[in-house]
Design a protein around this motif. Structure first.
Motif, PDB file in Angstrom:
ATOM      1  N   GLY A 142       0.812  -1.208   0.000  1.00 16.47           N
ATOM      2  CA  GLY A 142       0.000   0.000   0.000  1.00 16.47           C
ATOM      3  C   GLY A 142       0.846   1.258   0.000  1.00 16.47           C
ATOM      4  O   GLY A 142       1.974   1.274   0.500  1.00 16.47           O
ATOM      5  N   ASN A 143       0.306   2.317  -0.572  1.00 18.48           N
ATOM      6  CA  ASN A 143       0.958   3.625  -0.541  1.00 18.48           C
ATOM      7  C   ASN A 143       0.639   4.272   0.806  1.00 18.48           C
ATOM      8  O   ASN A 143      -0.535   4.444   1.146  1.00 18.48           O
ATOM      9  CB  ASN A 143       0.429   4.491  -1.688  1.00 18.48           C
ATOM     10  N   PRO A 144       1.654   4.627   1.611  1.00 17.40           N
ATOM     11  CA  PRO A 144       1.381   5.199   2.936  1.00 17.40           C
ATOM     12  C   PRO A 144       0.480   6.428   2.923  1.00 17.40           C
ATOM     13  O   PRO A 144      -0.189   6.724   3.912  1.00 17.40           O
ATOM     14  CB  PRO A 144       2.779   5.549   3.457  1.00 17.40           C
ATOM     15  N   TRP A 145       0.424   7.146   1.803  1.00 17.36           N
ATOM     16  CA  TRP A 145      -0.437   8.328   1.716  1.00 17.36           C
ATOM     17  C   TRP A 145      -1.904   7.956   1.514  1.00 17.36           C
ATOM     18  O   TRP A 145      -2.795   8.741   1.839  1.00 17.36           O
ATOM     19  CB  TRP A 145       0.025   9.236   0.574  1.00 17.36           C
ATOM     20  N   ALA A 146      -2.141   6.757   0.978  1.00 21.99           N
ATOM     21  CA  ALA A 146      -3.502   6.252   0.774  1.00 21.99           C
ATOM     22  C   ALA A 146      -3.349   4.752   0.544  1.00 21.99           C
ATOM     23  O   ALA A 146      -2.951   4.336  -0.540  1.00 21.99           O
ATOM     24  CB  ALA A 146      -4.166   6.921  -0.426  1.00 21.99           C
ATOM     25  N   LEU A 147      -3.650   3.968   1.566  1.00 27.19           N
ATOM     26  CA  LEU A 147      -3.315   2.544   1.540  1.00 27.19           C
ATOM     27  C   LEU A 147      -4.032   1.762   0.447  1.00 27.19           C
ATOM     28  O   LEU A 147      -3.623   0.656   0.104  1.00 27.19           O
ATOM     29  CB  LEU A 147      -3.592   1.913   2.910  1.00 27.19           C
ATOM     30  N   ASP A 148      -5.104   2.339  -0.111  1.00 34.31           N
ATOM     31  CA  ASP A 148      -5.795   1.656  -1.212  1.00 34.31           C
ATOM     32  C   ASP A 148      -5.211   2.051  -2.573  1.00 34.31           C
ATOM     33  O   ASP A 148      -5.757   1.708  -3.615  1.00 34.31           O
ATOM     34  CB  ASP A 148      -7.299   1.942  -1.168  1.00 34.31           C
ATOM     35  N   HIS A 149      -4.081   2.767  -2.554  1.00 24.78           N
ATOM     36  CA  HIS A 149      -3.374   3.134  -3.784  1.00 24.78           C
ATOM     37  C   HIS A 149      -2.020   2.429  -3.819  1.00 24.78           C
ATOM     38  O   HIS A 149      -1.486   2.034  -2.787  1.00 24.78           O
ATOM     39  CB  HIS A 149      -3.157   4.650  -3.868  1.00 24.78           C
ATOM     40  N   VAL A 150      -1.453   2.303  -5.020  1.00 24.97           N
ATOM     41  CA  VAL A 150      -0.153   1.648  -5.170  1.00 24.97           C
ATOM     42  C   VAL A 150       0.967   2.612  -4.764  1.00 24.97           C
ATOM     43  O   VAL A 150       0.798   3.832  -4.837  1.00 24.97           O
ATOM     44  CB  VAL A 150       0.078   1.168  -6.619  1.00 24.97           C
ATOM     45  N   PRO A 151       2.128   2.067  -4.349  1.00 21.45           N
ATOM     46  CA  PRO A 151       3.275   2.925  -4.038  1.00 21.45           C
ATOM     47  C   PRO A 151       4.152   3.177  -5.252  1.00 21.45           C
ATOM     48  O   PRO A 151       5.181   3.834  -5.157  1.00 21.45           O
ATOM     49  CB  PRO A 151       4.036   2.094  -3.005  1.00 21.45           C
ATOM     50  N   GLY A 152       3.738   2.626  -6.415  1.00 21.43           N
ATOM     51  CA  GLY A 152       4.589   2.665  -7.594  1.00 21.43           C
ATOM     52  C   GLY A 152       5.437   1.406  -7.662  1.00 21.43           C
ATOM     53  O   GLY A 152       5.351   0.535  -6.802  1.00 21.43           O
ATOM     54  N   ILE A 413      -5.047   0.549  -6.088  1.00 21.34           N
ATOM     55  CA  ILE A 413      -4.742  -0.882  -6.171  1.00 21.34           C
ATOM     56  C   ILE A 413      -5.915  -1.567  -6.859  1.00 21.34           C
ATOM     57  O   ILE A 413      -7.075  -1.304  -6.555  1.00 21.34           O
ATOM     58  CB  ILE A 413      -4.513  -1.478  -4.767  1.00 21.34           C
ATOM     59  N   GLY A 414      -5.607  -2.443  -7.809  1.00 20.78           N
ATOM     60  CA  GLY A 414      -6.667  -3.150  -8.526  1.00 20.78           C
ATOM     61  C   GLY A 414      -7.287  -2.337  -9.640  1.00 20.78           C
ATOM     62  O   GLY A 414      -8.354  -2.683 -10.145  1.00 20.78           O
ATOM     63  N   ALA A 415      -6.631  -1.243 -10.041  1.00 18.76           N
ATOM     64  CA  ALA A 415      -7.171  -0.412 -11.123  1.00 18.76           C
ATOM     65  C   ALA A 415      -7.203  -1.179 -12.442  1.00 18.76           C
ATOM     66  O   ALA A 415      -7.905  -0.782 -13.382  1.00 18.76           O
ATOM     67  CB  ALA A 415      -6.335   0.855 -11.288  1.00 18.76           C
ATOM     68  N   ASN A 416      -6.449  -2.275 -12.492  1.00 18.61           N
ATOM     69  CA  ASN A 416      -6.437  -3.150 -13.673  1.00 18.61           C
ATOM     70  C   ASN A 416      -6.125  -2.387 -14.962  1.00 18.61           C
ATOM     71  O   ASN A 416      -6.850  -2.477 -15.945  1.00 18.61           O
ATOM     72  CB  ASN A 416      -7.769  -3.904 -13.818  1.00 18.61           C
TER      73      ASN A 416
END
Length: 492
Positions: A142-152, A413-416
């Motif tokens: 998870g991206n620490p700024w928004a855990l439901d987003h990727v960290p890259g 995350i899961g944006a596919n």
């Protein structure tokens, strides 16, 4: 002692030398944070708590002697692509889930020699192939700024660990943007050095003519400290260049921003898919550099449209060759009950490699096959030279080149995303690797969703000191690099 994770590398170094705290106390502090916070972030694949405390105690002995390295006793995390003796090294793949390296990568060995303490190995896209860290066999970080987003990706675990204050610094690798893009997505500073500046020995190969290791941290100053440890010639790496290494920390104020000519490629700011917020933040950061005395010069980089197709022929071709060694015979994953040798090869590879790795192996094998080698691979190598010449021509008139690090902020995350969409997201970073140039990401603000945005500065060969110095001075005049995600503010 509850806020040790808020200190810079310089402050940690001074605190250890003045015995304000010990390396054991500092290491225990980070291990507690990892135990409490990382289950939410999922940045670590392996935490080496027992070994870390042994290394911390050894650092404390060295510190008391008064002859310790500047970074002795400071913890760090290694991307799980660097071989570490006696510790699992997976490259984010099922293929290497059972691989315990018998030796240390040169980057790891240099860090150990300086007295740095290894907290563990952090997550990544499988074999460094990806831009989201979702292709890892061990699941998404998870991206620490928004855990439901990727960290890259692919150094997403390194970026997330530093951004969540689960390590003060981390190693990463960059084959097509894998240090700069996750640094951008997570609000960090990340440096991709000139090809040959940092040894690739013991770094599991993706594309050998493109891969390069480098530091990821909150600030340019912190990156400079780690560069002082890991940069330099290595006889074990035939692509390592025997060239004198700068003292990156001493040179942090060595480049005058006043009068610095920054090239602005007009093609980069007309790319379809460049997010409006990203463009606005990049323009604001350039205005700030202009206020500091830099001169903005519009330039042409005419080969921009060739970056993605060229990279995605050369990198998969090299991956196809490099990954042929994973065949289920000597080490790594082996299928159960093969009926013959061909069955062993086919099932071990199809079961051991994930979808993205298989895709790139197939593309690369096709490009290298008889009848297509000249039409695809050889042509891509010729275009690669034109891309390099395009940059060198630009550097005749400017000192550095500015660009976004990525056209967007972090994806969900899961944006596919389709493979093509994901590959196009690397438009601003790929060419640097094709040309072998150094480049750095600096955090410059946030989009409307409070996700970090990064500025990329590209330098001429061997200009790491210059890039670190420019970003360091920018960071003396801004505070974006000091911003912390809410999860990083939690106490263990």
């Amino acid at each position: 002692m509850t806020d040790l994770h808020r200190l810079s590398i310089r402050e940690l170094s001074e605190g250890l030398k003045q015995a304000q705290f010990s390396s054991r106390e500092l290491t225990e502090h980070y291990l507690k944070r990892i135990a409490k916070i990382d289950p939410k972030v999922k940045s670590y694949v392996t935490v080496t708590a027992e070994q870390a405390l042994i290394e911390a105690d050894a650092a404390d002995v060295a510190l008391k002697s008064g002859h310790a390295h500047a970074l002795a006793g400071i913890p760090l995390a290694h991307k799980d692509i660097f071989c570490t003796q006696g510790i699992k090294t997976t490259a984010g793949s099922k293929m290497l889930d059972n691989f315990i390296s018998p030796y240390d990568a040169t980057v790891v060995a240099k860090a150990k020699a300086a007295g740095l303490v290894t907290l563990g190995k952090v997550n990544m896209d499988e074999f460094a192939m990806g831009s989201t860290s979702e292709s890892s066999y061990f699941g998404a970080t998870g991206n620490p700024w928004a855990l439901d987003h990727v960290p890259g990706g692919s150094s997403g675990g390194s970026a997330a660990a530093v951004a969540a204050d689960l390590a003060p610094i981390a190693t990463g690798t960059d084959t097509g943007g894998s240090i700069r893009q996750p640094a951008s997505f997570c609000g960090l500073t990340g440096l991709k050095p000139t090809y040959g500046r940092v040894s690739r020995f013991g770094m599991i190969a993706y594309a050998s003519s493109l891969d390069q290791g480098g530091p990821m941290a909150r600030s340019a100053e912190d990156c400079a400290y780690l560069m002082n440890v890991i940069a330099g010639h290595d006889a074990k790496d035939s692509t390592s260049v025997n060239k004198e290494v700068d003292d990156y920390v001493a040179n942090l104020n060595g480049t005058a921003v006043k009068g610095l000519r920054i090239g602005i490629p007009k093609q980069y700011f007309n790319v379809a898919g460049l997010d409006a917020d990203v463009k606005a933040r990049v323009e604001e950061s350039l205005k700030k550099l202009e206020e500091m005395g830099a001169i903005l010069v519009e330039i042409d980089l005419n080969m921009t449209e060739a970056y993605v197709p060229t990279y995605y022929l050369i990198a998969p071709a090299e991956a196809s060759s490099n990954l042929s060694r994973f065949d289920g015979v000597r080490y790594g994953y082996r299928c159960e009950n093969p009926v013959d040798l061909m069955d062993l090869y086919k099932r071990s590879r199809s079961e051991g490699f994930g979808a993205e790795v298989q895709r790139r192996i197939l593309i690369g094998t096709y490009a290298l096959s008889a009848g297509y080698y000249d039409a695809y691979y050889v042509k891509a190598q010729k275009v690669r030279r034109l891309i390099q010449q395009d940059f060198l021509k630009a550097f005749e008139n400017v000192d550095v080149i500015a660009a976004p690090s990525a056209p967007t902020t972090a994806y969900k995350i899961g944006a596919n995303l389709s493979p093509t969409e994901m590959y196009l997201g690397d438009i601003y970073t790929l060419a640097v690797n094709l040309a072998g140039l150094p480049a750095i990401n600096a955090p410059i603000g946030f989009d409307k969703d409070s996700l970090p945005v990064g500025l990329q500065l590209i330098g001429n060969y061997w200009s790491e000191s210059q890039l670190l110095s420019i970003v360091h001075q920018y960071q003396q005049n801004t505070d974006w690099h000091t911003k912390r995600a809410a999860i990083a503010e939690e106490n263990a």
